[in-house]
Design an enzyme around this catalytic site. Structure first.
Site, short mmCIF file in Angstrom:
data_model
loop_
_atom_site.label_atom_id
_atom_site.label_comp_id
_atom_site.label_asym_id
_atom_site.label_seq_id
_atom_site.Cartn_x
_atom_site.Cartn_y
_atom_site.Cartn_z
N GLU A 149 0.77 -1.33 -0.14
CA GLU A 149 -0.08 0.04 0.05
C GLU A 149 0.87 1.33 -0.04
OE1 GLU A 149 -1.41 2.48 3.35
OE2 GLU A 149 -2.32 0.74 3.80
N GLU A 154 11.20 3.53 1.48
CA GLU A 154 9.93 3.43 2.15
C GLU A 154 9.85 2.88 3.53
OE1 GLU A 154 6.29 5.39 2.18
OE2 GLU A 154 7.95 5.44 0.46
#
Length: 956
Positions: free
Chosen positions: A88, A165
């Site tokens: 996600e 990330e």
């Protein structure tokens, strides 16, 4: 009196609900066609993707979009725990067409702010990507749908993307490991024991987040993200649905999944007859709590009977919650110690049931809610409709339309008796998948103790030794003697803002604006100048407790538990305001004792919370240890004078001539004006003014910002390492261009927030989010004085790199002061502000706030229209003048320049062990400037009550 035309439509619409015909229902009749959700253009593409498209005009020129995927953390293998959530995150980082968070930048450039308008969520069973975008330009909708199409099959999972990330995901993981997160996770695992769900919390494991290879993430994405397990939802202000369906086909039809459709496995949660117990000790918990949960099979909602059963269940929960609330307001509530009294509630219902009066109150409440939904059926937010279709896709929840649902409820609710509702309690036995869990900051309860409590309740029930519920007497009328209506002594119209201003015979000023945003909503608020800032420091603590004590005693002449059974309409709300002004609250020793006990418990709870300790220290530091910002201590609570507190509270709401009341909503003047005159105009005016302050004579709050650079660690005991940073700068706005400057500092706050997120998250990958806030609330409401306050940057991060990130944030702000932002940066924040303004113009809350600001503005001189016009012109001038060069100049003018010459940096850190602290004494010089350990102070923040939006205004 001719006010604003067209207001009779509300009455007609209400009559429309009341004339809605009852249905002749067959309990086995199906609710609707599962394959045809109401109101949507619904279909499936050849590649398996399902789509839902619906036209909806609230808000205008906006669309709520979503991509729902039947993929969640329960599908992960042991070495993948957390991967569904990582996917996600990666979606917004890079896809085949977009790199380096270009998706985020593009969406911000069209006014879709990161977070509120572009977000995603991962649960155990699903992942949902959501966008909220403007559609006033044809290409915007196409681009937004193309982004969802990228998410479906084109997310890029490279080693570089993943490494960038990891920090953001890790910070989200760390943020979840606070007291609340640990308690929620523990309860989830206890409830799901024996199922794979128990070991598949969506956030995953730290070791996986830190080290999972990109190949593992990619394998998960390619295996499970199959178009046949996805749906795209589009609800918005479209010209037609066909065009949107065509766009979906354009962007999705050529997408192909790389593997065969996977079979989504089912992981059952086993039931159990024996009661499960758990005692969870959480040293940072705000208080003690007991959670009693019952696991039940999911009921399909397919027939009218299913719907009726759902209504009965909802009525049961409403009625039980009302009893719980009333118990909590008794003189000796059982919630401060482990007690059988709170646990017999359900058993009492099984023995004696609910009364018809209790169920009639709940029935009226639910009938009022469905009536409101029916009246506003054409004004539903697009996001709400989008969420309905998402649930239809994910969980097969029927979408039957509000007209049919209103007709069903109007027919079924009167048929559901008290005995029908009470029967639901049979499902809540401790032998029916019951899980009982205590949560405490210190170990007190034991499993044996809880087991004995359950056994005792069961024995009392078997022996029928539980007494019936003791009902309170509910008055027929809130106001027993109707006041004599007042008169209108003066009336002004302000057509430029669509408001009418009335001066009543008792001196109260009432301003109202009729809107058609929601057919069943009316909001109002009131203010008067003069408040706690006008008191000497010696009276501050006692008087600040006035609203808390009055709220528990009954500031409207009745206990809160009595008023909760009354439906809130405009007349009831105005009656409560009348009662507020005419009730003389007197402290009773027993009642005050309970309130102060609750306040002390709240203080102790905040002492245990590291973040409250941190926030209190930040306020002490930034505001010069001012008593107004200092947390209340238990020693100070014990010196509170309840009589003085209540006397001050009574004096605040005694003189109506000092108040301005603003009302916004779907008003019918023929109905509203007589009520306003009776209950607001009927408030008696005292013979002598009470707390009648001139705005220009008010005091500002006593505070001073540190004149030198101040850096400090707040070290607090923690179960798991957490870190929060606040970087704060003093600001001063000069009177010459004050209106533009106030708007300018708002733009600068958004600019700094955007750039800090881009720099620390997207470039360095070390934070999850950041917030920039502006405080100008300590100034007296003056027409001419300069304004002073502060602007602060807040973020959480890894404790080990907190000092480094403070330095990076400072460097970025210095760079902006030196080089200025780019034109792209300026365009993005202007677009975000404009879109937020356009959305706000369609909301009652926005107009209420806008009118209040018009009255309280320094330019207000008796003409509300002129004040609002000047404020809006200032906003527009600021927008027109904002450019890279002017923003750079403002950063230099409003913030210290350079910003490194005056600021505070406060960092919350885990408390070190004593041995670690002793050893650090000899090496503290090498740690740089962050070497000061602070005294940890207990505190309680914001003990107060907002009563129907009425307050005394003490600071802007």
């Amino acid at each position: 009196m001719d006010l604003i035309a067209g207001e009779s439509s509300k009455v007609l619409r209400k009559q429309g609900f009341r004339s809605l015909k009852l249905m002749s229902v067959d309990m086995e009749q199906e609710l609707g066609n599962e394959l045809e959700p109401f109101g949507a253009d619904y279909g499936r593409l050849d590649n398996g993707l399902i789509y839902y498209v619906r036209r909806n005009s609230k808000p205008r020129m906006r669309a709520a979009l979503a991509l729902a995927v039947k993929v969640g953390s329960v599908l992960e293998e042991e070495d993948q725990r957390g991967v569904a959530h990582i996917v996600e995150h990666l979606a917004f980082s890079a896809t085949t067409r977009y790199t380096n968070h270009d998706i985020v930048k593009f969406l911000e450039s069209i006014g879709a702010e990161f977070g509120p308008c572009q977000n995603a969520m991962t649960t155990a069973d699903e992942t949902i990507y959501e966008l909220f975008v403007p559609v006033d330009k044809p290409e915007l909708l196409s681009q937004a749908i193309s982004i969802l199409a990228e998410f479906s099959s084109e997310i890029r999972v490279s080693k570089e993307d993943l490494e960038k990330e990891r920090g953001a995901v890790m910070e989200e993981y760390r943020g979840n490991r606070n007291a609340t997160g640990r308690m929620q996770d523990s309860h989830w695992q206890l409830m799901m024991e024996g199922s794979k769900y128990a070991e598949r919390l969506p956030i995953g494991l730290e070791k996986v987040i830190r080290s999972v290879p990109a190949a593992t993430v990619k394998q998960f994405y390619q295996k499970w993200y199959h178009l046949c397990n996805m749906a795209v939802v589009a609800v918005g202000d479209f010209p037609d649905t066909k065009t949107v369906v065509d766009l979906i086909k354009t962007h999705f039809e050529d997408k192909r999944s790389s593997s065969e459709p996977p079979q989504i496995p089912v992981f059952p949660v086993p039931s159990h007859e024996e009661t499960r117990f758990s005692c969870f000790v959480e040293s940072e918990a705000a208080g003690s709590a007991v959670m009693i949960s019952y696991k039940m099979p999911v009921s399909d909602l397919k027939t009218v009977k299913d719907y009726r059963d759902m209504l009965a269940e909802s009525m049961f929960l409403h009625a039980l919650n009302q009893r719980l609330f009333k118990i909590s307001r008794r003189k000796d509530p059982p919630f401060f110690a482990c007690s059988v009294a709170a646990d017999v509630l359900v058993a009492r219902v099984r023995l004696h049931g609910f009364s018809e009066r209790e169920i009639s109150v709940v029935r009226a409440l639910m009938m009022s809610e469905i009536e409101s939904a029916y009246l506003e059926r054409d004004q539903v937010q697009s996001t709400s409709l989008r969420d309905e279709y998402i649930q239809h896709f994910l969980h097969k929840e029927p979408v039957i339309g509000i007209e049919y649902e209103a007709q069903l409820q109007k027919t079924l609710l009167p048929q559901i008796s008290a005995s029908d509702v009470s029967r639901y309690s049979e499902k809540l036995r401790t032998s029916c998948g019951c899980v009982i869990k205590s949560m405490e900051p210190k170990s007190a309860a034991t499993i044996d103790h809880m087991r004995n409590v359950v056994s005792k309740v069961n024995s009392l029930e078997e022996e029928k030794m539980i007494a019936p519920w003791d009902e309170e007497n509910i008055p027929e009328e809130i106001v027993s003697e109707k006041p004599t209506p007042g008169d209108i002594t003066h009336q002004l119209e302000y057509p430029e803002v669509g408001v009418t201003e009335l001066t009543l015979s008792n001196g109260m000023q009432v301003c109202y604006k009729s809107t058609d945003f929601l057919d069943d909503q009316v909001l109002f608020t009131g203010f008067s100048y003069g408040g706690l800032s006008e008191l000497p420091e010696s009276d501050y603590i006692s008087c600040s407790m006035g609203s808390t004590i009055a709220g528990e005693i009954g500031m409207f002449g009745y206990k809160p538990s009595v008023l909760m059974d009354m439906l809130a309409d405009l007349e009831t709300a105005l009656q409560l305001v009348y009662q507020l002004f005419t009730t003389n609250v007197m402290p009773q020793e027993e009642e005050v004792g309970i309130v102060m006990q609750m306040a002390e418990e709240s203080v102790r709870a905040r002492e245990r919370d590291p973040y409250t300790v941190f926030a209190n220290r930040v306020k002490e530091l930034n505001y010069g240890n001012s008593y107004f910002f200092r947390p209340i201590r238990i020693s100070e609570l014990r010196k509170v004078d309840p009589l003085k507190a209540c006397e001050y509270f009574n004096s605040c709401f005694r003189d109506p001539s000092t108040f301005t009341v603003v009302i916004v909503g779907n008003l019918d003047p023929t109905i509203a004006l007589p009520l306003i005159l009776q209950y607001l105009g009927g408030i008696p005016k005292p013979p002598q003014p009470v707390l009648n302050f001139n705005r220009d004579d008010l005091k500002g709050l006593p505070f001073t910002f540190p004149t030198k650079i101040t850096k400090e660690f707040v070290r607090s005991p923690m179960v798991e390492a957490q870190c929060s940073v606040q970087l704060c700068f003093p600001v001063q706005l000069t009177n010459g261009t004050m209106i533009e400057e106030i708007h300018c500092i708002g733009f600068l706050g958004k600019l700094l927030e955007t750039k800090i997120i881009q720099f620390l998250r997207f470039e360095h990958g070390q934070i999850y989010s950041a917030e920039v806030s502006v405080f100008l609330g300590g100034n007296k409401p003056s027409r001419t004085a300069d304004l002073r306050g502060d602007i602060s940057v807040n973020f959480s991060c890894d404790p080990e790199i907190s000092s480094k990130l403070v330095d990076l944030a400072l460097e970025e702000i210095v760079r902006l002061q030196k080089e200025g932002p780019s034109q792209e940066d300026i365009s993005a924040i202007l677009e975000i502000e404009q879109r937020a303004h356009e959305n706000g113009m369609q909301e009652n809350y926005y107009w209420l706030d806008r009118i209040i600001r018009g009255y309280q503005s320094r330019v207000y001189a008796g003409d509300l229209g002129a004040s609002c016009k000047i404020l809006e012109e200032g906003r527009l001038r600021m927008r027109e003048s904002l450019a890279p060069q002017t923003a750079q100049a403002a950063l230099q003018r409003i913030l210290p320049h350079p910003c490194k010459k005056q600021y505070t940096a406060v960092i919350l850190m885990p408390q070190r062990s004593r041995f670690g602290f002793l050893s650090s004494i000899f090496s503290s010089r090498s740690e740089g400037p962050y070497i000061r350990d602070t005294k940890i102070l207990a505190g309680i923040a914001g003990l107060g009550v907002v009563v129907f939006g009425i307050w005394r205004y003490s600071r802007k």
